[in-house]
Design a protein around this motif. Structure first.
Motif, PDB file in Angstrom:
ATOM      1  N   ASP A   1       0.827  -1.200   0.000  1.00 38.98           N
ATOM      2  CA  ASP A   1       0.000   0.000   0.000  1.00 38.98           C
ATOM      3  C   ASP A   1       0.864   1.255   0.000  1.00 38.98           C
ATOM      4  O   ASP A   1       0.534   2.259  -0.634  1.00 38.98           O
ATOM      5  CB  ASP A   1      -0.918   0.006   1.214  1.00 38.98           C
ATOM      6  CG  ASP A   1      -1.988  -1.076   1.137  1.00 38.98           C
ATOM      7  OD1 ASP A   1      -2.369  -1.444   0.015  1.00 38.98           O
ATOM      8  OD2 ASP A   1      -2.438  -1.544   2.198  1.00 38.98           O
ATOM      9  N   GLU A   2       1.975   1.182   0.742  1.00 39.49           N
ATOM     10  CA  GLU A   2       2.871   2.337   0.812  1.00 39.49           C
ATOM     11  C   GLU A   2       3.490   2.643  -0.550  1.00 39.49           C
ATOM     12  O   GLU A   2       3.626   3.810  -0.934  1.00 39.49           O
ATOM     13  CB  GLU A   2       3.970   2.086   1.847  1.00 39.49           C
ATOM     14  CG  GLU A   2       3.487   1.964   3.286  1.00 39.49           C
ATOM     15  CD  GLU A   2       2.849   0.624   3.592  1.00 39.49           C
ATOM     16  OE1 GLU A   2       2.180   0.515   4.635  1.00 39.49           O
ATOM     17  OE2 GLU A   2       2.994  -0.306   2.763  1.00 39.49           O
ATOM     18  N   ALA A   3       3.864   1.588  -1.298  1.00 40.14           N
ATOM     19  CA  ALA A   3       4.458   1.794  -2.622  1.00 40.14           C
ATOM     20  C   ALA A   3       3.444   2.392  -3.589  1.00 40.14           C
ATOM     21  O   ALA A   3       3.782   3.254  -4.408  1.00 40.14           O
ATOM     22  CB  ALA A   3       4.989   0.469  -3.168  1.00 40.14           C
ATOM     23  N   ILE A   4       2.190   1.964  -3.486  1.00 42.00           N
ATOM     24  CA  ILE A   4       1.153   2.509  -4.358  1.00 42.00           C
ATOM     25  C   ILE A   4       0.898   3.971  -4.033  1.00 42.00           C
ATOM     26  O   ILE A   4       0.798   4.822  -4.933  1.00 42.00           O
ATOM     27  CB  ILE A   4      -0.136   1.684  -4.217  1.00 42.00           C
ATOM     28  CG1 ILE A   4       0.076   0.283  -4.796  1.00 42.00           C
ATOM     29  CG2 ILE A   4      -1.310   2.371  -4.900  1.00 42.00           C
ATOM     30  CD1 ILE A   4      -1.113  -0.621  -4.642  1.00 42.00           C
ATOM     31  N   GLU A   5       0.803   4.280  -2.759  1.00 41.87           N
ATOM     32  CA  GLU A   5       0.570   5.669  -2.356  1.00 41.87           C
ATOM     33  C   GLU A   5       1.726   6.564  -2.776  1.00 41.87           C
ATOM     34  O   GLU A   5       1.523   7.697  -3.228  1.00 41.87           O
ATOM     35  CB  GLU A   5       0.365   5.734  -0.842  1.00 41.87           C
ATOM     36  CG  GLU A   5       0.033   7.125  -0.330  1.00 41.87           C
ATOM     37  CD  GLU A   5      -0.243   7.141   1.161  1.00 41.87           C
ATOM     38  OE1 GLU A   5      -0.417   8.242   1.716  1.00 41.87           O
ATOM     39  OE2 GLU A   5      -0.278   6.055   1.776  1.00 41.87           O
ATOM     40  N   LYS A   6       2.929   6.058  -2.671  1.00 44.54           N
ATOM     41  CA  LYS A   6       4.106   6.842  -3.053  1.00 44.54           C
ATOM     42  C   LYS A   6       4.162   7.074  -4.559  1.00 44.54           C
ATOM     43  O   LYS A   6       4.626   8.122  -5.030  1.00 44.54           O
ATOM     44  CB  LYS A   6       5.373   6.117  -2.593  1.00 44.54           C
ATOM     45  CG  LYS A   6       6.661   6.875  -2.871  1.00 44.54           C
ATOM     46  CD  LYS A   6       7.865   6.092  -2.363  1.00 44.54           C
ATOM     47  CE  LYS A   6       9.163   6.836  -2.678  1.00 44.54           C
ATOM     48  NZ  LYS A   6      10.350   6.071  -2.200  1.00 44.54           N
ATOM     49  N   ALA A   7       3.678   6.106  -5.346  1.00 43.50           N
ATOM     50  CA  ALA A   7       3.744   6.213  -6.802  1.00 43.50           C
ATOM     51  C   ALA A   7       2.695   7.159  -7.366  1.00 43.50           C
ATOM     52  O   ALA A   7       2.847   7.661  -8.480  1.00 43.50           O
ATOM     53  CB  ALA A   7       3.584   4.835  -7.439  1.00 43.50           C
ATOM     54  N   MET A   8       1.635   7.415  -6.604  1.00 39.11           N
ATOM     55  CA  MET A   8       0.566   8.272  -7.097  1.00 39.11           C
ATOM     56  C   MET A   8       0.976   9.742  -7.039  1.00 39.11           C
ATOM     57  O   MET A   8       1.663  10.172  -6.111  1.00 39.11           O
ATOM     58  CB  MET A   8      -0.706   8.069  -6.267  1.00 39.11           C
ATOM     59  CG  MET A   8      -1.347   6.720  -6.438  1.00 39.11           C
ATOM     60  SD  MET A   8      -2.008   6.483  -8.104  1.00 39.11           S
ATOM     61  CE  MET A   8      -2.661   4.819  -7.937  1.00 39.11           C
ATOM     62  N   PRO A   9       0.543  10.531  -8.023  1.00 47.74           N
ATOM     63  CA  PRO A   9       0.787  11.970  -7.953  1.00 47.74           C
ATOM     64  C   PRO A   9      -0.060  12.594  -6.857  1.00 47.74           C
ATOM     65  O   PRO A   9      -0.966  11.964  -6.306  1.00 47.74           O
ATOM     66  CB  PRO A   9       0.370  12.466  -9.338  1.00 47.74           C
ATOM     67  CG  PRO A   9      -0.634  11.466  -9.805  1.00 47.74           C
ATOM     68  CD  PRO A   9      -0.188  10.145  -9.235  1.00 47.74           C
ATOM     69  N   GLN A  10       0.229  13.827  -6.541  1.00 43.81           N
ATOM     70  CA  GLN A  10      -0.531  14.512  -5.502  1.00 43.81           C
ATOM     71  C   GLN A  10      -1.972  14.701  -5.953  1.00 43.81           C
ATOM     72  O   GLN A  10      -2.240  15.142  -7.073  1.00 43.81           O
ATOM     73  CB  GLN A  10       0.093  15.869  -5.188  1.00 43.81           C
ATOM     74  CG  GLN A  10      -0.587  16.609  -4.045  1.00 43.81           C
ATOM     75  CD  GLN A  10       0.122  17.896  -3.688  1.00 43.81           C
ATOM     76  OE1 GLN A  10       1.157  18.204  -4.273  1.00 43.81           O
ATOM     77  NE2 GLN A  10      -0.422  18.639  -2.746  1.00 43.81           N
ATOM     78  N   ALA A  11      -2.896  14.350  -5.086  1.00 45.90           N
ATOM     79  CA  ALA A  11      -4.312  14.447  -5.421  1.00 45.90           C
ATOM     80  C   ALA A  11      -4.779  15.898  -5.362  1.00 45.90           C
ATOM     81  O   ALA A  11      -4.207  16.733  -4.641  1.00 45.90           O
ATOM     82  CB  ALA A  11      -5.143  13.587  -4.476  1.00 45.90           C
ATOM     83  N   PHE A  12      -5.816  16.199  -6.120  1.00 46.71           N
ATOM     84  CA  PHE A  12      -6.396  17.537  -6.114  1.00 46.71           C
ATOM     85  C   PHE A  12      -7.036  17.816  -4.761  1.00 46.71           C
ATOM     86  O   PHE A  12      -7.752  16.976  -4.212  1.00 46.71           O
ATOM     87  CB  PHE A  12      -7.437  17.657  -7.227  1.00 46.71           C
ATOM     88  CG  PHE A  12      -8.099  19.001  -7.307  1.00 46.71           C
ATOM     89  CD1 PHE A  12      -7.497  20.040  -7.994  1.00 46.71           C
ATOM     90  CD2 PHE A  12      -9.322  19.218  -6.692  1.00 46.71           C
ATOM     91  CE1 PHE A  12      -8.099  21.275  -8.076  1.00 46.71           C
ATOM     92  CE2 PHE A  12      -9.939  20.455  -6.768  1.00 46.71           C
ATOM     93  CZ  PHE A  12      -9.325  21.488  -7.455  1.00 46.71           C
ATOM     94  N   GLU A  13      -6.782  18.975  -4.223  1.00 40.02           N
ATOM     95  CA  GLU A  13      -7.339  19.353  -2.924  1.00 40.02           C
ATOM     96  C   GLU A  13      -8.581  20.201  -3.150  1.00 40.02           C
ATOM     97  O   GLU A  13      -8.504  21.359  -3.564  1.00 40.02           O
ATOM     98  CB  GLU A  13      -6.314  20.134  -2.106  1.00 40.02           C
ATOM     99  CG  GLU A  13      -6.783  20.461  -0.704  1.00 40.02           C
ATOM    100  CD  GLU A  13      -5.717  21.155   0.123  1.00 40.02           C
ATOM    101  OE1 GLU A  13      -6.051  21.660   1.214  1.00 40.02           O
ATOM    102  OE2 GLU A  13      -4.567  21.198  -0.328  1.00 40.02           O
ATOM    103  N   ARG A  14      -9.725  19.604  -2.893  1.00 42.90           N
ATOM    104  CA  ARG A  14     -10.976  20.308  -3.113  1.00 42.90           C
ATOM    105  C   ARG A  14     -11.225  21.334  -2.016  1.00 42.90           C
ATOM    106  O   ARG A  14     -10.905  21.113  -0.853  1.00 42.90           O
ATOM    107  CB  ARG A  14     -12.149  19.316  -3.150  1.00 42.90           C
ATOM    108  CG  ARG A  14     -12.124  18.384  -4.353  1.00 42.90           C
ATOM    109  CD  ARG A  14     -13.376  17.531  -4.380  1.00 42.90           C
ATOM    110  NE  ARG A  14     -14.577  18.338  -4.306  1.00 42.90           N
ATOM    111  CZ  ARG A  14     -15.146  18.930  -5.356  1.00 42.90           C
ATOM    112  NH1 ARG A  14     -14.609  18.782  -6.547  1.00 42.90           N
ATOM    113  NH2 ARG A  14     -16.227  19.639  -5.217  1.00 42.90           N
ATOM    114  N   LYS A  15     -11.805  22.435  -2.418  1.00 43.00           N
ATOM    115  CA  LYS A  15     -12.170  23.482  -1.464  1.00 43.00           C
ATOM    116  C   LYS A  15     -13.535  23.170  -0.890  1.00 43.00           C
ATOM    117  O   LYS A  15     -14.425  22.675  -1.578  1.00 43.00           O
ATOM    118  CB  LYS A  15     -12.195  24.852  -2.145  1.00 43.00           C
ATOM    119  CG  LYS A  15     -10.865  25.285  -2.729  1.00 43.00           C
ATOM    120  CD  LYS A  15     -10.993  26.633  -3.388  1.00 43.00           C
ATOM    121  CE  LYS A  15      -9.655  27.089  -3.955  1.00 43.00           C
ATOM    122  NZ  LYS A  15      -9.175  26.192  -5.036  1.00 43.00           N
ATOM    123  N   SER A  16     -13.709  23.439   0.393  1.00 37.17           N
ATOM    124  CA  SER A  16     -14.992  23.223   1.056  1.00 37.17           C
ATOM    125  C   SER A  16     -15.708  24.559   1.165  1.00 37.17           C
ATOM    126  O   SER A  16     -15.176  25.514   1.749  1.00 37.17           O
ATOM    127  CB  SER A  16     -14.791  22.619   2.452  1.00 37.17           C
ATOM    128  OG  SER A  16     -14.169  21.366   2.362  1.00 37.17           O
TER     129      SER A  16
END
Length: 750
Positions: free
Chosen positions: A730-745
């Motif tokens: 799971d750590e390797a998958i999370e590390k390989a992913m680009p930064q997710a979009f941060e939605r505004k609330s």
């Protein structure tokens, strides 16, 4: 059973850039998927299983597909598939082999969008022009017709409206309407800008015969009147670029997908005041969504849609048309998903991108990823497990061992294929690879052909075999398998044949031409070789006489094979179909053998989960293992079912519900089937023979019983079966992913 879980390799998601569903009138229900790196896939939309694939190339990037009905007189429902992308070429693919049938330069640079008008193909190009091609009548007929100069800015999207008009969106905040009969511009539509910067029109789609919709870099969705060329509706449901749009054939439902991980649904309200309204939203993705496509039935109704993006996962959603007052809120949408169930998720892992094979005698693992091979050595345990302390606390069915008892992995080398002098093969994705059981030979293939290598482990020396026949060296392989003494089975890419290559004499021993479709799977035992193709045909060949022996009675109506293997005694060929049917074929008697459970129960495995491989442990001939990217199943061939539930359980639970044993660590059992828990992100799995691999790691360790009581000190674990898995953490998958979009609330106050 001992499972040795190795997590050796790096992993990167293979992004989905394009999706296109075949028309409902097509002879076969298919979904075309284009991924980063130029790989192309065909999915069966009945079972949602991967049907066939073509390897990628770093120089190729697919940005769009179109399906075109074949004009051949005998082509009943047959379709043609064309693609284009940033590599400047338009390609037609042969179906179902996914072999490039014809390829032509766009003439206008990178192609950002494709659409079809009658018998013509329109490509929106980087140089600001629409390039028009004639499709002819038959597959492979593609010719340049003319150029339509739109402007100097890059064209990003295009949509056909009616029979004679095309709308084109560019990088200059402009949408233009063009006539395909006079080749003149009839109207221009300007979208708003932000802080003076040009707005990118990423997507256009026709809404039946009434409107056209656009999605842009401001996160806006516009509905346009195609006659007056004015805005009818403006929706600001997204916080980032809208990259994809899709609509139902009647134009009453519109979907928009964005970088903000949101899919919005809009519907046309009929009545006295006809208008478009926002219906609901879905937040099943964690990262950018780059493609979305609505699935329609033969009567024109739509009940589902597919989407994909940066994570590489293909999601199948139910099309929900109910209104949701809080539909735009991510928290509310996620809560609704939790209540109603998440979309079907087709794993981002695929043998087309990352797989492996093992050489048991040498304790070597050959990993295939993209255009490279990695060779790993798994050292034997350093300390004797039999000397482990008996007072180490353990859980039922589990034991914690020291690092000295674990096989230490060692990366020996990385290999990239090269072609003949003057031949450019850089960046070509591998199509197949295999290693011999003693580790002295390994083979690999890309789209240019097959290579054979000699390996000296002591000196870490790799030598390419230069004496292969030209016919072999120039033939690409879909599947490779070493067996026996120096023999290599080759499933050829173009001819659908199976070849037997003598790696000692460097000659072709036999060619088997029985298949009529691409061969995707190979399996071998002492005297038999089996092969299965994507059309469902499975054949068995006698390796002593080098003759065809039998055809397994499997037809395409039953599904296509996703995994084949011989049982531990070599008497039966086990075939798993995309419909989860499991067939045991008696090779000598040439009949289907009677098995307790011929189908994997849906209660233990969802219908869309793909069985990628079969393991028949030699130490446990009464058990067969089936593995996929998120599971490992066991089938008890003795027919002994799970003990009946207690009276209270019978009263409280439905008979179809699986029984979960918490004492066994959450193992799920349904009849003769068992599913092991906490198995996920599996790339490959192999059964290990003690005589060849070595003793189990846990041999001699003291385990607890199911009741939690410790067994007598003299009674130590005696593992009979071993399984080696290649996994991603799971750590390797999370590390390989680009930064997710941060939605505004957005909070509202009253």
């Amino acid at each position: 059973m001992e499972v040795l879980r190795t997590r050796l390799c790096e992993w990167q998601p293979v992004e989905i850039d394009a999706l296109a569903l075949a028309p409902a009138s097509a002879a076969e229900p298919r979904l075309a998927v284009g991924r980063a790196g130029g790989s192309v896939e065909l999915w069966d939309t009945t079972t949602w299983h991967l049907h066939s694939s073509a390897p990628g190339c770093k120089r190729r990037s697919v940005r769009g597909f179109v399906w075109v009905a074949s004009a051949d007189a005998d082509a009943d429902g047959q379709q043609r598939l064309l693609s284009a992308g940033l590599h400047t070429e338009i390609t037609e693919w042969e179906l179902p082999s996914l072999r490039p049938l014809a390829s032509m330069s766009s003439g206008g640079g990178a192609v950002w969008a494709l659409c079809v008008a009658g018998g013509r193909l329109l490509a929106a190009c980087d140089d600001g022009s629409i390039r028009i091609f004639s499709l002819g009548g038959s597959a492979g007929e593609l010719s340049y017709e003319r150029r339509l100069n739109v402007g100097r800015h890059r064209l990003l999207s295009a949509a056909i409206f009616g029979d004679d008009h095309v709308f084109v969106g560019g990088s200059n905040s402009l949408i233009t309407k063009w006539s395909l009969s006079t080749y003149t511009c009839e109207a221009k539509m300007k979208v708003e800008k932000a802080q003076g910067a040009e707005t990118l029109i990423w997507a256009l789609v026709s809404l039946g015969k009434l409107e056209v919709a656009s999605g842009d870099s401001l996160g806006l969705v516009h509905i346009w009147d195609p006659i007056a060329c004015t805005v009818l509706h403006r929706f600001a449901q997204h916080q980032a670029d809208v990259l994809a749009l899709s609509a139902t054939p009647d134009g009453d439902v519109l979907l928009s997908a964005s970088i903000d991980t949101k899919i919005s649904t809009f519907v046309r309200q009929h009545g006295g005041e006809e208008r478009w309204v926002f219906r609901n939203a879905e937040f099943a993705h964690t990262h950018d969504i780059r493609a979305v496509a609505v699935k329609t039935s033969a009567d024109g109704t739509a009940s589902s849609y597919v989407s994909g993006g940066v994570t590489g996962k293909l999601l199948i959603h139910k099309l929900r048309l109910e209104s949701s007052a809080a539909g735009a809120d991510a928290t509310a949408a996620l809560g609704r998903i939790a209540r109603q169930g998440r979309p079907r998720e087709c794993s981002g892992f695929s043998p087309a991108f990352h797989t492996a094979c093992v050489a048991e005698d040498a304790r070597l693992l050959l990993g295939q990823r993209g255009a490279n091979l990695e060779l790993w050595y798994l050292q034997p345990p350093k300390d004797s497990a039999a000397e482990a302390a008996e007072d180490v606390p353990v859980q039922a069915g589990k034991v914690f061992v020291g690092a000295a008892c674990m096989p230490e992995p060692q990366l020996l080398l990385r290999v990239s294929l090269t072609g003949s002098p003057g031949e450019d093969t850089a960046g070509l994705g591998l199509t197949a690879s295999a290693i011999s059981s003693d580790g002295h030979l390994f083979a690999a293939s890309d789209s240019q052909g097959l290579r054979l290598f000699h390996l000296r482990i002591e000196d870490l020396e790799v030598r390419r075999e230069t004496g292969l026949p030209d016919e072999v060296r120039s033939t690409a392989a879909r599947s490779l398998l070493f067996y026996g003494a120096g023999l290599l089975a080759v499933a050829t890419w173009h001819s659908n044949e199976v070849w037997l290559l003598n790696t000692t004499q460097l000659s072709i021993e036999a060619k088997f031409p029985q298949h009529r479709a691409p061969v995707s799977h190979l399996a071998a035992t002492a005297e038999w070789l089996a092969s299965a193709d994507v059309a469902g045909a499975t054949h068995i060949f006698n390796l002593d006489s080098l003759q065809h022996h039998a055809r397994v009675p499997v037809g395409e109506e039953m599904g296509f094979p996703t995994a084949i293997s011989f049982d531990s005694r070599g008497r039966h060929l086990i075939t798993v179909l995309s419909t989860h049917e499991v067939l045991f074929f008696d090779v000598e008697a040439q009949t289907i053998a009677a098995v307790t459970s011929p189908r994997i129960p849906p209660a233990i495995l969802p219908p869309d989960a793909r069985v990628c491989g079969i393991v028949a442990p030699s130490e446990r001939p009464d058990r067969v293992l089936f593995w996929g990217h998120t599971f490992i199943l066991a089938l008890d061939l003795t027919g002994k079912e799970t003990p009946p539930l207690t009276k209270r359980a019978r009263h409280d639970e439905q008979p179809s519900q699986p029984e979960k044993s918490h004492l066994d660590g959450g193992i799920t059992k349904v009849g003769v089937w068992t599913r092991y828990p906490r198995m996920q992100h599996i790339l490959a799995a192999f059964g290990l023979d003690r005589a060849r691999w070595g003793r189990p790691v846990l041999e001699g360790h003291v385990l607890n019983t199911e009741s939690g009581k410790r067994v007598r000190s003299g009674d130590r674990a005696a593992e009979k079966a071993m399984l080696l898995t290649l996994e991603v953490t799971d750590e390797a998958i999370e590390k390989a992913m680009p930064q997710a979009f941060e939605r505004k609330s957005w909070k509202t106050t009253t």
